[in-house]
Structures are given as C-alpha cells and as structure tokens.
Scaffold this active site. Sequence first.
Site, PDB file in Angstrom:
ATOM      1  N   GLY A 183       0.949  -1.327  -0.004  1.00  0.00           N
ATOM      2  CA  GLY A 183      -0.011   0.032   0.110  1.00  0.00           C
ATOM      3  C   GLY A 183       0.912   1.302  -0.078  1.00  0.00           C
ATOM      4  CB  CYS A 184       0.053   4.708  -1.017  1.00  0.00           C
ATOM      5  SG  CYS A 184      -1.532   4.920  -0.079  1.00  0.00           S
ATOM      6  CE1 TYR A 185      -0.867   8.455   4.437  1.00  0.00           C
ATOM      7  CE2 TYR A 185      -2.964   6.712   4.382  1.00  0.00           C
ATOM      8  CZ  TYR A 185      -2.258   8.100   4.402  1.00  0.00           C
ATOM      9  OH  TYR A 185      -3.066   9.730   4.356  1.00  0.00           O
ATOM     10  CB  THR A 234       4.972   2.213  -0.305  1.00  0.00           C
ATOM     11  OG1 THR A 234       4.619   0.948  -0.764  1.00  0.00           O
ATOM     12  CG2 THR A 234       6.480   2.261  -0.895  1.00  0.00           C
ATOM     13  CB  ALA A 235       5.821   6.692   2.242  1.00  0.00           C
TER      14      ALA A 235
END
Length: 354
Positions: free
Chosen positions: A158-160, A162-163
Amino acid sequence: MTIKTGIVGAAGFAGIELVRLLGEHPSFEVGVVTSDSLAGTPVSDLYPALVGHTDLVFEKHGIDALEGCDAVFLAVPHTAAMSQVPALLEAGISVFDLSADYRLKDAAVYKRWYATEHTSPELLEKAAFGLPELFASELARAAAEREAGAAALVACAGCYPTATSLAAYPAIHTGLVDGTVIVDAVSGVTGAGKKATERTHFCFANESIEAYGVGTHRHTPEIEQILGLEGKVVFTPHLAPLNRGILSTVYLPLSAEHAGETALEAIRDLYTEFYAEDAFVRVLPLGTMPKTGSVAGSNACHIGLALSAAGDMLIAVGAIDNLCKGAAGQAVQCANIVFGLPETTGLTAPALPV
C-alpha cells in the site's frame, strides 16, 4: 518480448496511472481495460490527457475479456480482488493486485481489519509481497514460479506502508530502534479513490487538513507486518489538499545502546549503504527533507533523516507519489521483476519539475 496485459478497474486513479505507465512500456502491451460502468467508452474520452496515446476502449469486467493475457493488474477496491484472483491464476494469468486482499499473511488479521472473511486464504502464503526494495526474495520466488510455468501472484504494498516502511526499515533492521514507533503521514486526495465523498469533495478538502482513521486505519497491520513490529506502531494518516503525494514522518525511539551515542552521519551512511542497489530510493543529504512535489509523477522515494535534540529519537521522513510508487509504478516495478526485465523498465522518467 511482448507481454499481453489487462488492467481491471482501469477507470480509477491507480488504474489510469497504470494505463499511462504501461502505454509507454517497451514490453507490456495493454490490450484490455475494464470498467463495468464505462464499457464502450474510449479511455481518452474520460481522460483527455491520453488523447493520441491510447485508443483503448473500456470493456466490462469478466474473465472472458482477459483470456489470452499473460499478466493482469487489479486496480479494484479492497475485498473485490479476492473474488477474481483464483480464476485468473487458474487460467494461467499472473496477477498484480493493487488492493490489500493478499498483503496480510494471516486471514484472521485480514478479517479483523477489513470486516470480511477471506475467501481464498490458501493463496496468502503464495502471494509475494510487492515492495521490491525490502522483499526481493519473495519477488524472485514469484519470478521462478512464473518461469517454471505457474502463474504468479503479487500483492503490491500500500501507499502509506511503502512511504513509511522505506523510511523506517533500515534503522529497525539494524537494531537501532527499541520501543513504539509513531507515524504521522499525509496523503493527497487521490489516495481516497475516484468517488467523491464528504471528506474528499473539493469544497471540504480544499484549504483544510484533517486526521482520519485515528487508531483504526487498515494500513496499521500492514506496516507492522513489514517492520516486524506487531502491536508497536501508532499510525495516524492525514488528508491534505493535494492531488498526489504522501509524506510520512516516522518517529523511531533509539535503543539505550544507541540513544545519544550514534551520530546522524553514521545513520545516514547506514541508510545509503542499505539502499545502494535500489534505483528508486534516494537518501537525501543531511539538513534536507523530502517534498511530495519532488517525487510527483515518478516511482521515486526520497528519505530525509534527523535526530531529536536529545539524540534519543530518529526522525525519518519518506516521500512518494501515492499513485506511482504507492500503487501503479510499484506494480509495474514488481511485474518487471517477475517477467525477468530490469526493474526500472518503463519507470525512468523523472518527477515533474514544477
């Protein structure tokens, strides 16, 4: 090599980003894009930015439309992917799932956070976790499965997560951290999907920032799974009036051995060495912090590092484009690996300068 490709859910923000990226890819040839509500509509009618770049027309969902594909990207809502994945794998089609349906390895954890019984829990162990910088071995296994004639399944991170994980993992992996990790992350509005809500409607989102899913956000167990910190992550997401971008600030308490004793320069050297072979991760010079605008439109992740005044807390900040490295770009990166291509293929364009 031509890889026949389909994109399910291509009308959404992550789906259309896949169309944009794969339309310029030298090996993946997109022949099918699906959307039930827009069947018969040319893609460029909905997204005029793609006029002259694609003549694809949306088709209805269904396995029949995807027959003959070597790879299918699922850009569908959570809980929708698991109704399609088994049939695609049975048909010999490798699947790159952008939803959360196969990310969590424990079906009970999935049920607890997504309030849905997992319908194909037997595939959770098969699914390779799609965060190449941290799970290269799982993607190598998926590539070997495909090379041996079996369809691969990749659950793209997911995006969160990953960062957050790219910013935090090197410090945790090398034993610098001891204690609860606090994450404050900010996302652009596209992270909430295409359908407007009272939170994402322009009049409510513009000129406003809000925390949401406080203590309950579904990406929490995914972050804990990646970092190996079950029950030790407090994650608070925020919505900001941006189109694209995620900025995740991670507060990492240093162990007694390292608190006040480990220089920031040494920590940056550790991070630089950890990501030395990863083309998309950049550890910024000390004193420089990442910006979402510096990664927009790219598959890059920028990481900035600082220490608290007392030297007992590492502050790691990660910035990505939520639609690219946080979704479509990451899926293409994973697909490159699984199909034996250099992982940067089709993803080398720089971020938008302004």
